[in-house]
Motif scaffolding. Structure first.
Motif, mmCIF file in Angstrom:
data_model
loop_
_atom_site.group_PDB
_atom_site.id
_atom_site.type_symbol
_atom_site.label_atom_id
_atom_site.label_comp_id
_atom_site.label_asym_id
_atom_site.label_seq_id
_atom_site.Cartn_x
_atom_site.Cartn_y
_atom_site.Cartn_z
ATOM 1 N N THR A 84 7.180 -1.571 3.708
ATOM 2 C CA THR A 84 7.033 -2.979 3.356
ATOM 3 C C THR A 84 5.659 -3.215 2.741
ATOM 4 O O THR A 84 4.671 -2.629 3.192
ATOM 5 N N ARG A 85 5.595 -4.069 1.741
ATOM 6 C CA ARG A 85 4.299 -4.425 1.178
ATOM 7 C C ARG A 85 3.623 -5.424 2.105
ATOM 8 O O ARG A 85 4.145 -6.516 2.362
ATOM 9 N N ILE A 86 2.487 -5.041 2.647
ATOM 10 C CA ILE A 86 1.695 -5.911 3.509
ATOM 11 C C ILE A 86 0.354 -6.118 2.820
ATOM 12 O O ILE A 86 -0.384 -5.162 2.589
ATOM 13 N N GLY A 87 0.049 -7.355 2.497
ATOM 14 C CA GLY A 87 -1.156 -7.601 1.714
ATOM 15 C C GLY A 87 -0.998 -7.017 0.323
ATOM 16 O O GLY A 87 -0.026 -7.309 -0.380
ATOM 17 N N ARG A 88 -1.922 -6.147 -0.059
ATOM 18 C CA ARG A 88 -1.919 -5.613 -1.418
ATOM 19 C C ARG A 88 -1.349 -4.207 -1.514
ATOM 20 O O ARG A 88 -1.340 -3.613 -2.583
ATOM 21 N N THR A 89 -0.863 -3.655 -0.409
ATOM 22 C CA THR A 89 -0.443 -2.256 -0.454
ATOM 23 C C THR A 89 0.877 -2.037 0.269
ATOM 24 O O THR A 89 1.233 -2.781 1.190
ATOM 25 N N PRO A 120 2.069 -1.472 25.300
ATOM 26 C CA PRO A 120 1.662 -2.196 24.091
ATOM 27 C C PRO A 120 1.141 -1.238 23.024
ATOM 28 O O PRO A 120 0.359 -0.333 23.317
ATOM 29 N N ASN A 121 1.579 -1.424 21.798
ATOM 30 C CA ASN A 121 1.095 -0.600 20.688
ATOM 31 C C ASN A 121 1.256 -1.368 19.386
ATOM 32 O O ASN A 121 1.990 -2.356 19.302
ATOM 33 N N MET A 122 0.574 -0.924 18.357
ATOM 34 C CA MET A 122 0.502 -1.688 17.110
ATOM 35 C C MET A 122 1.829 -1.731 16.368
ATOM 36 O O MET A 122 2.201 -2.768 15.811
ATOM 37 N N LEU A 123 2.557 -0.617 16.334
ATOM 38 C CA LEU A 123 3.812 -0.609 15.595
ATOM 39 C C LEU A 123 4.789 -1.616 16.195
ATOM 40 O O LEU A 123 5.405 -2.406 15.479
ATOM 41 N N ARG A 124 4.912 -1.611 17.504
ATOM 42 C CA ARG A 124 5.859 -2.513 18.160
ATOM 43 C C ARG A 124 5.405 -3.970 18.128
ATOM 44 O O ARG A 124 6.200 -4.877 17.873
ATOM 45 N N ASP A 125 4.113 -4.201 18.362
ATOM 46 C CA ASP A 125 3.628 -5.554 18.618
ATOM 47 C C ASP A 125 2.964 -6.231 17.427
ATOM 48 O O ASP A 125 2.810 -7.457 17.431
ATOM 49 N N VAL A 126 2.536 -5.471 16.427
ATOM 50 C CA VAL A 126 1.860 -6.050 15.262
ATOM 51 C C VAL A 126 2.677 -5.866 13.984
ATOM 52 O O VAL A 126 2.706 -6.750 13.129
ATOM 53 N N PHE A 127 3.348 -4.719 13.858
ATOM 54 C CA PHE A 127 4.077 -4.407 12.629
ATOM 55 C C PHE A 127 5.572 -4.199 12.873
ATOM 56 O O PHE A 127 6.160 -3.241 12.339
ATOM 57 N N PRO A 128 6.236 -5.074 13.642
ATOM 58 C CA PRO A 128 7.671 -4.878 13.881
ATOM 59 C C PRO A 128 8.498 -4.960 12.606
ATOM 60 O O PRO A 128 9.613 -4.434 12.554
ATOM 61 N N VAL A 129 7.953 -5.608 11.550
ATOM 62 C CA VAL A 129 8.681 -5.705 10.292
ATOM 63 C C VAL A 129 8.966 -4.328 9.713
ATOM 64 O O VAL A 129 9.947 -4.148 8.960
ATOM 65 N N LEU A 130 8.139 -3.324 10.065
ATOM 66 C CA LEU A 130 8.327 -1.975 9.533
ATOM 67 C C LEU A 130 9.482 -1.243 10.211
ATOM 68 O O LEU A 130 9.992 -0.257 9.669
#
Length: 220
Positions: free
Chosen positions: A172-177, A77-87
């Motif tokens: 990708t724009r996520i939130g304001r950045t 489990p890691n953030m890129l794969r599981d939280v930010f797959p859109v990137l």
């Protein structure tokens, strides 16, 4: 100096780990206003339960926490794969030779006593020290690359200190950045460039018991 704390052994450093979680709340929730969960003043997420490796920057004189970063293998489990797959629409990297860095933070409370110019200098030095620590610990463990999710502000900092990265996937724009996924080479050349940028030519990792050194990665 950088102290390494393995997630499975963080109960041996309760005060330091607690301070790190409080610092993360101050940085990510209060200052950056990220959508993170804070409980009792501490920012802790599900990846902290995956026995990550924490790198903690401590003041050489006082032992105060100046900053921290978390490392996780990309095979779990890691953030890129599981939280930010859109990137990474083509899929996140997953290899025993690639780790992920996340929750990179410099402690704002550690610099309140400094004048602004001096505080900026110390913040920059702490940032580079943490990056040097990442390279050194990866080289110890046989890790060849690190992936990370970062925003446009951090991208500018990386370029300023010659911390080269390759953008992977689709910014990708996520939130304001604008948000990026990048991969960093854990090479001698990277360490040399960072060392020159921060005048940190000597190793930054604190001496550790060999039994606590991260196990070398396997390419099997």
């Amino acid at each position: 100096m950088i102290t390494i704390v393995e997630g499975a052994e963080r109960d041996r450093h309760p005060a330091l780990i607690d301070e790190m979680f409080r610092m993360r709340a101050a940085v990510f929730a209060d200052r950056l206003e990220w959508d993170v969960s804070v409980t009792n003043g501490r920012e802790v997420d599900r990846f902290d339960a995956e026995d990550p490796l924490y790198l903690l920057s401590l003041d050489d004189r006082t032992g105060a926490l100046q900053g921290a970063v978390r490392l996780l293998p990309t095979t779990g489990p890691n953030m890129l794969r599981d939280v930010f797959p859109v990137l990474v629409p083509g899929g996140a990297p997953a290899s025993p030779l690639i780790w992920e860095s996340s929750r990179f933070a410099v402690n704002p409370a550690a610099f309140n006593a400094y004048e602004r110019a001096e505080a900026n200098h110390v913040v920059n030095r702490t940032t580079i020290e943490l990056l040097c620590g990442i390279v050194e610990v990866c080289q110890r463990a046989g890790i060849e690359h690190v992936v990370s999710v970062f925003d446009a502000r951090m991208a500018r900092i990386f370029r300023t200190i010659d911390c080269a990265f390759e953008v992977i996937g689709a910014p990708t724009r996520i939130g304001r950045t604008m948000t990026y996924a990048g991969i960093f080479d854990m090479s001698d050349a990277m360490r040399e460039r960072l060392g020159e940028a921060g005048r940190l030519l000597a190793p930054v990792l604190a001496p550790v018991d060999p039994r606590q050194t991260p196990a070398p990665a396997s390419s099997d």
